[in-house]
Enzyme design. Structure first.
Site, PDB file in Angstrom:
ATOM      1  N   VAL A   1      43.263  42.777  23.187  1.00  0.00           N
ATOM      2  CA  VAL A   1      41.863  42.395  23.114  1.00  0.00           C
ATOM      3  C   VAL A   1      41.169  42.946  24.338  1.00  0.00           C
ATOM      4  O   VAL A   1      41.760  42.997  25.413  1.00  0.00           O
ATOM      5  CB  VAL A   1      41.721  40.856  23.086  1.00  0.00           C
ATOM      6  CG1 VAL A   1      40.271  40.445  23.226  1.00  0.00           C
ATOM      7  CG2 VAL A   1      42.296  40.308  21.803  1.00  0.00           C
TER       8      VAL A   1
ATOM      9  N   LYS B   1      34.800  48.334  22.557  1.00  0.00           N
ATOM     10  CA  LYS B   1      35.642  49.242  21.785  1.00  0.00           C
ATOM     11  C   LYS B   1      35.446  50.644  22.321  1.00  0.00           C
ATOM     12  O   LYS B   1      34.332  51.067  22.571  1.00  0.00           O
ATOM     13  CB  LYS B   1      35.279  49.208  20.290  1.00  0.00           C
ATOM     14  CG  LYS B   1      35.847  48.018  19.556  1.00  0.00           C
ATOM     15  CD  LYS B   1      35.501  48.102  18.071  1.00  0.00           C
ATOM     16  CE  LYS B   1      36.212  47.030  17.271  1.00  0.00           C
ATOM     17  NZ  LYS B   1      37.648  47.274  17.160  1.00  0.00           N
TER      18      LYS B   1
ATOM     19  N   ASP C   1      36.678  47.848   6.675  1.00  0.00           N
ATOM     20  CA  ASP C   1      37.885  47.127   7.084  1.00  0.00           C
ATOM     21  C   ASP C   1      37.666  45.627   6.946  1.00  0.00           C
ATOM     22  O   ASP C   1      37.905  44.857   7.874  1.00  0.00           O
ATOM     23  CB  ASP C   1      38.249  47.485   8.525  1.00  0.00           C
ATOM     24  CG  ASP C   1      39.639  47.003   8.915  1.00  0.00           C
ATOM     25  OD1 ASP C   1      40.459  46.775   8.005  1.00  0.00           O
ATOM     26  OD2 ASP C   1      39.910  46.859  10.120  1.00  0.00           O
TER      27      ASP C   1
END
Length: 943
Positions: free
Chosen positions: A706, A720, A811
């Site tokens: 994470v 990200k 996704d």
């Protein structure tokens, strides 16, 4: 002056020189031909040439060239190492026929593209082939079994597609096989379990599917296996426990389910085990204590339950233990504190209770401890800093009590987060003894005794928050604003009194929050030194005097809340000239005169100005002539009025997040683009937040499960990382901008991205309230389930029908559905799959198929919610099951068998939608717009 007056003579002589060069030896001939066919913009092969008249007595000229390795007599080329030479184009093949004795071929870290020439597979003496870090594409060609002596095959980080090459299993001498980082799909061939000498197997980061073949357990010589970051089905095969030589096993991010096989405890040489980011359930096998060499164990981001095994006390070599983001409970065993090598312990976001072991930190050099978001009680262990290396202590959102005396001599600390606990007593930190501390958050506790008076000695401090300590008291220390790097100072609701100290030096300050205290006196005019200040909240104090024009003139100011004070005089007209101002609140003061006529001030709304009886003008009542004259002939120094009540404080946060600004970074070519919801940051500020030694809550490189970061103003974001080629930057950044402009209550917000020509950091809202995968097994009433389903449908419908062009989620799964503070579902990671395809130059031809797949996944998620997590990826199975049987099962699970017909009818409606969405033929599925219409009749959905 022209040396050759006759062009035809010049051409003739040039041809003669080339002919001489090419006639020297076949190796040099082939290499010069190779050179002529590749792209060499950086002149890496400029030394590949044969000068006229050069005579090497029968030896190969090329033996003196860069990257060429010959035998001792310089008569045979046995190795080509062209790695990192920045070559490009298609790799030529016909020249390889000359190199019959070649043993090593290395063309890694270049920019070769297209397919691999099959002529390479005729080099039967080749022992090492390294084609990694290029852009080879297409199916891996047949014929590699001809390299019967091959020991090393490294094809890492390319763009291969199609199935993994089965014939590799015929290479009996192969020791290293690296096919990671491409787009291989389909299952891992079971034949890959037949290698007799293989030591290194790396298949991670592809698009592999199917079950992991149990035959891999036959690999008795493999010491390192990475097969994660794919989308497998089923469980971890217990047979992997037979890989007796294994030292490193990574199957993270692989969509695996079921329990962790206890047979893995047979891997008695294993040093690192990474199974994070799967859907594993059940208990951690106590037998893992048999793996005595185990150094790194990361099982985070799963659905593992139960306690930490007491037997882990036997793992004397354990350095990293990461169990965060699971459903574990119980207390932390005392034996964990006895581990002599432990330096990193992550157990946050679980259900742990009890106290931390008293000896934690006493027997090892603990460096990083994060136990946040549990229900841990008791005090900080007294020896937590005994090792002298603790640099991150993260304890927030627990039930800790006691004082901070264990931290009084913890000079190694860089980051301390203790918010939302019940700590009490004075803050004993001698900040002058914390030379490296950058982040302190003590908010939401019961501290007393005031802010440490030596705060100005913490020269690297960037973020300081002691808000919501109602008995803290004291004053703001005199030299607080002189901290050179301080960006966020928050001390609201702390019963602070006294005057504001002078703002002598505050060049880095972005946020000052001192609302709901008892601060008196005037706002110092030296606030003009705070050129970067964006947010100042002084609401609900006892401040007096005029609002300084110096405050109104600050160039970056976006929010100024001065409400509920005793300010007098008029509103400084400089506020109306601000290009960044989003909120000015001067309500409930003694402000007089007219509100300046600039649009930015009149658009604030009545709530920003009420409670000032002598104030007039839009949006309040119209001014009388006398009031207007008074307002225009005032002192000329219009003053800011004060702060907003608790309800208006929420409006402050909301309006701050309506800020759109493009910033260029000061380092290299980094740029920063912010979307609605992110304050104005420079790229450099954001990049500094990612420094793992400062304010990044990421995991060590071995286990990046994470990634979250705290930006200079204290905003926590998920980060990200995306990489791209410079030629893809424009098209990729355009799509990122489309994602950032997609705003809906059921989508997680992309707040901005910091990028250069090669990569970007994408910043998302951080919602710490868990995801559907974590909570789906908790029984919910029917209305809650309806609200979740409807929210997901609305978010998808917005992406499919309100975005132009449409955005596919790509996704959709329960772990990508997160919850906000109101338990409203929000879709995370939407568009990210397509984004990664864009970075690799793939087209948008299949967008319609992706939309259909979103709809299919939505149907599966409906079934997952209705069955409290029993049916995961259950679309295909439910289509083959009789509908009445399915309906009866779901009614039972929702306790609707004896309920009214209306509840059963609603359940039937939702099941019907799920079955429509999971039809096998995509064209038979409804659009998300139609699916939402079908669901709109549910009474259980609420408002």
């Amino acid at each position: 002056m022209e040396i050759f007056p006759w062009p035809h003579l010049k051409l003739l002589l040039s041809s003669m020189l080339i002919a001489v060069a090419l006639a020297v030896d076949p190796y040099s001939d082939a290499l010069l031909s190779f050179k002529s066919e590749v792209i060499d913009h950086f002149h890496s092969l400029d030394d590949w040439l044969v000068r006229h008249g050069e005579n090497r007595s029968g030896k190969v000229h090329a033996c003196s060239w860069s990257g060429i390795k010959c035998d001792n007599n310089s008569t045979i080329v046995i190795g080509l190492d062209l790695s990192t030479k920045k070559l490009g184009g298609k790799l030529p093949g016909k020249q390889f026929g000359v190199f019959t004795e070649l043993v090593e071929l290395n063309i890694s870290q270049n920019a070769f593209s297209g397919e691999i020439p099959i002529e390479i597979f005729n080099l039967t003496g080749l022992r090492s082939l390294d084609i990694s870090r290029n852009n080879f594409s297409g199916h891996f060609p047949g014929g590699i079994s001809g390299l019967r002596n091959l020991v090393v095959l490294d094809a890492f980080s390319n763009s291969f597609s199609g199935p993994l090459p089965v014939e590799l299993s015929k290479l009996e001498f192969l020791k290293v096989l690296n096919l990671a980082g491409s787009y291989f799909d389909g299952p891992i061939p079971s034949a890959y379990g037949s290698f007799k000498r293989l030591e290194f197997l790396h298949l991670a980061g592809n698009s592999l599917s199917g079950n992991i073949p149990p035959e891999l357990g036959n690999l008795q010589t493999v010491t390192h296996m990475e097969i994660g970051y794919n989308s497998y089905e089923g469980n971890i095969p217990w047979q992997l426990g037979n890989m007796s030589e294994l030292r490193y096993l990574d199957i993270a991010g692989a969509n695996l389910s079921g329990s962790i096989p206890r047979h893995l405890s047979n891997l008695t040489k294993l040093q690192s085990l990474f199974l994070f980011r799967n859907q594993l359930t059940g208990l951690i096998p106590w037998e893992f204590s048999r793996i005595l060499p185990l150094t790194n164990l990361d099982l985070s981001d799963n659905m593992i339950s139960g306690p930490i095994p007491e037997s882990f006390a036997e793992l004397k070599n354990l350095r990293l233990l990461s169990l965060m983001y699971n459903e574990m409970n119980g207390t932390v065993p005392d034996g964990i504190a006895e581990l002599p090598s432990l330096d990193t312990l992550f157990i946050w976001n679980n259900f742990f209770t009890g106290s931390l072991p008293r000896n934690l930190g006493k027997n090892s050099k603990l460096r990083w401890l994060d136990v946040s978001t549990n229900s841990i009680i008791g005090s900080i262990p007294p020896h937590i800093c005994a090792g002298g290396e603790l640099f991150k202590l993260i304890l927030f959102s627990n039930k800790f009590t006691g004082n901070l005396s264990p931290l009084s001599n913890c000079s190694s600390l860089v980051r301390i987060r203790l918010e939302d606990n019940s700590f009490s007593g004075e803050i004993p930190l001698t900040l002058s003894h914390l030379p490296d501390v950058t982040y302190i958050d003590f908010s939401g506790n019961r501290f007393t005794g005031g802010i440490p008076s030596d705060i100005s000695q913490a020269s690297k401090l960037q973020y300081f928050n002691v808000s919501n300590n109602p008995e803290l008291g004291g004053m703001v220390p005199e030299e607080t604003w002189s901290l050179p790097l301080l960006q966020n100072f928050s001390a609201s609701s702390c019963n602070i009194s006294g005057n504001l100290p002078p703002f002598r030096s505050c060049k880095s300050m972005l946020v000052v929050e001192l609302q709901m205290n008892d601060i008196s006196g005037a706002v110092p005019k030296s606030i003009s030194n705070c050129k970067s200040l964006e947010i100042i909240n002084l609401a609900c104090n006892q401040l007096i005097g005029h609002i300084p024009e110096e405050l109104a003139s600050l160039p970056a100011l976006s929010v100024a809340d001065l409400s509920h004070n005793n300010f007098s005089g008029s509103i400084p007209g400089e506020f109306g000239k601000s290009t960044n101002l989003l909120l000015l609140n001067v309500s409930f003061n003694d402000i007089s005169g007219s509100i300046p006529s600039e649009k930015v001030l009149q658009s604030m709304g009545r709530s920003a100005y009420v409670g000032n009886p002598e104030l007039c003008g839009a949006p309040l009542r119209a001014c009388s002539a006398s009031m207007a004259i008074f307002g225009s002939k005032g002192t000329g120094k219009l003053r800011l009025v004060l702060l907003l009540s608790a309800g208006v404080a929420i409006l402050v946060s909301a309006l701050v997040f309506w800020l759109v600004y493009l910033r260029k970074g000061s380092k290299g070519q980094w740029k920063m683009e912010s979307f609605i919801g992110l304050p104005q940051f420079k790229a450099n500020d954001v990049l500094r937040s990612f420094d793992s030694n400062e304010s990044m809550d990421e995991l060590p490189p071995l286990s990046a499960a994470v990634c979250k970061a705290v930006l200079p103003t204290g905003i926590t974001v998920l980060v990200k990382k995306v990489e791209w080629e410079p030629k893809r930057m424009k098209v990729v950044s355009e799509f990122v901008t489309q994602m950032g402009n997609a705003r809906h209550r059921n989508l997680i917000r992309l707040l901005g991205f910091c990028y250069n020509k090669h990569m970007a950091y994408m910043l998302y809202d951080y919602l710490p309230n868990g995801n559907l995968a974590e909570k789906v097994r908790i029984p919910r009433d029917w209305s809650t389930k309806c609200r979740i389903i409807i929210g997901i449908a609305k978010g998808l419908c917005f992406l499919h029908h309100d975005c132009n062009p449409a955005i596919s989620h790509g996704d959709l799964k329960s772990s990508n559905i997160v919850f906000d503070d109101n338990f409203e579902p929000r879709l995370a990671d939407f568009g990210f799959r397509y984004l990664t395809e864009l970075t690799k130059g793939q087209s948008n031809e299949a967008i319609k198929d992706e939309l259909y797949m979103d709809i299919y996944k939505f149907g599966e998620i409906i079934l997952e919610i209705l069955t409290n997590g029993r049916l995961i990826n259950g679309g295909e199975n439910t289509q083959s099951k009789p509908k009445d049987v399915l309906l009866r099962e779901i009614c039972n699970e929702n306790e609707a068998t004896d309920s009214t017909n209306s509840l059963q009818d609603e359940i039937k409606l939702v099941v019907d939608v799920a079955l429509l969405c999971t039809r096998s033929r995509p064209a038979d599925r409804p659009s998300m717009e139609d699916a939402l219409k079908l669901l709109s009749g549910l009474k259980g959905q609420g408002k």
